[in-house]
Design a protein around this motif. Structure first.
Motif, short mmCIF file in Angstrom:
data_model
loop_
_atom_site.label_atom_id
_atom_site.label_comp_id
_atom_site.label_asym_id
_atom_site.label_seq_id
_atom_site.Cartn_x
_atom_site.Cartn_y
_atom_site.Cartn_z
N GLN A 5 13.88 -4.49 -2.59
CA GLN A 5 12.43 -4.59 -2.50
C GLN A 5 12.00 -4.04 -1.15
O GLN A 5 11.67 -4.79 -0.23
CB GLN A 5 11.97 -6.05 -2.67
CG GLN A 5 10.46 -6.20 -2.85
CD GLN A 5 9.97 -5.51 -4.12
OE1 GLN A 5 10.52 -5.71 -5.18
NE2 GLN A 5 8.94 -4.71 -3.99
N THR A 6 12.05 -2.73 -1.02
CA THR A 6 11.73 -2.07 0.24
C THR A 6 10.25 -2.23 0.54
O THR A 6 9.41 -1.93 -0.29
CB THR A 6 12.10 -0.58 0.18
OG1 THR A 6 13.47 -0.47 -0.20
CG2 THR A 6 11.88 0.08 1.53
N GLY A 7 9.94 -2.68 1.76
CA GLY A 7 8.56 -2.90 2.15
C GLY A 7 7.82 -1.61 2.43
O GLY A 7 8.42 -0.53 2.47
N PRO A 8 6.49 -1.69 2.63
CA PRO A 8 5.68 -0.49 2.84
C PRO A 8 6.15 0.37 4.00
O PRO A 8 6.15 1.60 3.91
CB PRO A 8 4.29 -1.06 3.10
CG PRO A 8 4.27 -2.36 2.36
CD PRO A 8 5.66 -2.91 2.52
N ASP A 51 3.68 3.05 -3.94
CA ASP A 51 4.29 2.54 -5.16
C ASP A 51 5.10 1.29 -4.83
O ASP A 51 5.89 1.28 -3.90
CB ASP A 51 5.19 3.61 -5.79
CG ASP A 51 5.62 3.25 -7.20
OD1 ASP A 51 6.32 2.23 -7.36
OD2 ASP A 51 5.25 3.99 -8.12
N ARG A 52 4.91 0.21 -5.58
CA ARG A 52 5.55 -1.06 -5.26
C ARG A 52 6.82 -1.33 -6.07
O ARG A 52 7.42 -2.40 -5.97
CB ARG A 52 4.56 -2.21 -5.47
CG ARG A 52 3.29 -2.07 -4.63
CD ARG A 52 2.33 -3.23 -4.90
NE ARG A 52 2.84 -4.46 -4.38
CZ ARG A 52 2.65 -4.89 -3.14
NH1 ARG A 52 1.99 -4.15 -2.28
NH2 ARG A 52 3.13 -6.07 -2.74
N ALA A 53 7.24 -0.37 -6.91
CA ALA A 53 8.47 -0.56 -7.69
C ALA A 53 9.68 -0.58 -6.77
O ALA A 53 9.64 -0.09 -5.64
CB ALA A 53 8.60 0.55 -8.73
N ASP A 100 -0.75 -6.68 3.30
CA ASP A 100 0.71 -6.67 3.33
C ASP A 100 1.27 -5.43 4.02
O ASP A 100 2.15 -5.54 4.89
CB ASP A 100 1.26 -6.80 1.91
CG ASP A 100 2.76 -6.58 1.83
OD1 ASP A 100 3.49 -7.34 2.49
OD2 ASP A 100 3.20 -5.65 1.14
N PRO A 101 0.75 -4.21 3.70
CA PRO A 101 1.27 -3.04 4.42
C PRO A 101 1.03 -3.11 5.92
O PRO A 101 1.91 -2.73 6.70
CB PRO A 101 0.51 -1.87 3.78
CG PRO A 101 0.12 -2.37 2.43
CD PRO A 101 -0.18 -3.82 2.63
N LEU A 102 -0.14 -3.59 6.34
CA LEU A 102 -0.45 -3.65 7.78
C LEU A 102 0.57 -4.50 8.52
O LEU A 102 1.11 -4.10 9.56
CB LEU A 102 -1.85 -4.21 8.00
CG LEU A 102 -2.25 -4.45 9.47
CD1 LEU A 102 -2.27 -3.14 10.25
CD2 LEU A 102 -3.60 -5.15 9.56
N VAL A 103 0.86 -5.69 7.99
CA VAL A 103 1.81 -6.58 8.65
C VAL A 103 3.21 -5.98 8.64
O VAL A 103 3.96 -6.06 9.61
CB VAL A 103 1.82 -7.97 7.98
CG1 VAL A 103 2.72 -8.93 8.75
CG2 VAL A 103 0.40 -8.54 7.91
N SER A 104 3.56 -5.32 7.55
CA SER A 104 4.86 -4.65 7.45
C SER A 104 4.97 -3.53 8.48
O SER A 104 5.99 -3.40 9.17
CB SER A 104 5.05 -4.08 6.04
OG SER A 104 6.24 -3.33 5.94
#
Length: 290
Positions: A5-8, A51-53, A100-104
């Motif tokens: 589950q690779t983050g942004p 893409d969130r897959a 979520d992307p910002l924090v990542s």
């Protein structure tokens, strides 16, 4: 074949790396797909970080090999795909999905440059100030929900205390100092906190005074996050986050990022230096206290 589950942030590095490799060898997505034994849709998906897959590291390797990546380049991308882990914010209902992307990105970045024109940025807010901000914005949320949001914001600030620390450079419109959020006491404590945290070696705070007039940013709040690695370019990243109502806009095109970096440079040149900015923060606090 293992999927992660690779983050942004990791997805962006993989996507930009694969695009760079493909463009270097002048192949289309369809040609890469044929050489790697996957569908064109798969190539497109791996080149799109939104893409969130799930990411399969073996597919990343196949795509890199199809683009004639060096062993070092291939290893760098595969390592990213294998090493990504969910952060505390993933699945946390106190952190909106669009944040979520910002924090990542903050956890992956070496630096963060922020222009704020209405409120103190979240990384520099006191808990009381953050509570007042959320109460104003989340008028339909319960007190319990708002408390969780505030706790999540405070937890997010731990990024400033990591080793190595994120280098945060903030330019605040003077309006941020003059707009009372919460009550006077809340605002006084926020200005005191801002004055103190600006003394940290990894935090720079500049104030853009009203006297500066029109400025390069227009009216938008934006954040530039990045990490530069000259020895291993595929380990570099850069993205712009533009805050909007209940959603965020993320830009990673090189031209967009360069344009916002230049805008921030102009803002820094128009703003007071850090010493004069500290004096202005102190004066604003004193005026509230009198």
């Amino acid at each position: 074949m293992t999927a992660t589950q690779t983050g942004p942030a990791g997805r962006m590095q993989i996507a930009r790396g694969l695009i760079s490799l493909r463009e270097r060898c002048e192949l289309t997505q369809t040609q890469v797909a044929q050489k790697a034994g996957v569908s064109t849709t798969t190539v497109s998906r791996y080149e799109t970080w939104q893409d969130r897959a799930r990411i399969r590291w073996a597919t990343v390797k196949a795509l890199a090999d199809a683009c004639e990546a060096t062993p070092q380049e291939c290893e760098a991308l595969v390592t990213i795909a294998k090493s990504q882990a969910d952060g505390w914010w993933v699945g946390n209902d106190a952190v909106p999905e669009w944040m979520d992307p910002l924090v990542s990105f903050e956890y992956a970045a070496a630096y963060e440059h922020v222009f704020a024109n209405s409120v103190v940025p979240g990384l520099l807010q006191t808990k009381e100030y953050a509570l007042a901000v959320h109460q104003a914005r989340e008028v339909r949320s319960s007190n319990e929900e708002i408390e969780r949001m505030v706790d999540a914001r405070v937890q997010r600030q731990s990024i400033l205390r990591r080793d190595p620390a994120l280098h945060l450079w903030v330019v605040l419109d003077e309006a941020v100092l003059r707009r009372t959020i919460g009550d006077t006491e809340v605002m006084i404590r926020q200005l005191e906190h801002l004055h103190e945290v600006a003394k940290s070696p990894n935090v720079d705070v500049q104030i853009l005074p009203f006297s500066a007039g029109a400025h390069a940013a227009g009216a938008s709040h934006f954040v530039v996050l990045g990490r530069d690695d000259e020895r291993e370019p595929l380990n570099s990243m850069a993205v712009v986050y533009i805050e909007m109502r209940r959603r965020g806009l993320y830009l990673d095109d090189a031209e967009d990022v360069s344009a916002y970096k230049l805008t921030f440079d102009y803002l820094r040149s128009q703003a007071l230096d850090t010493t004069a900015s500290s004096r202005l923060i102190t004066r604003a606090r004193q005026e509230l206290s009198s």
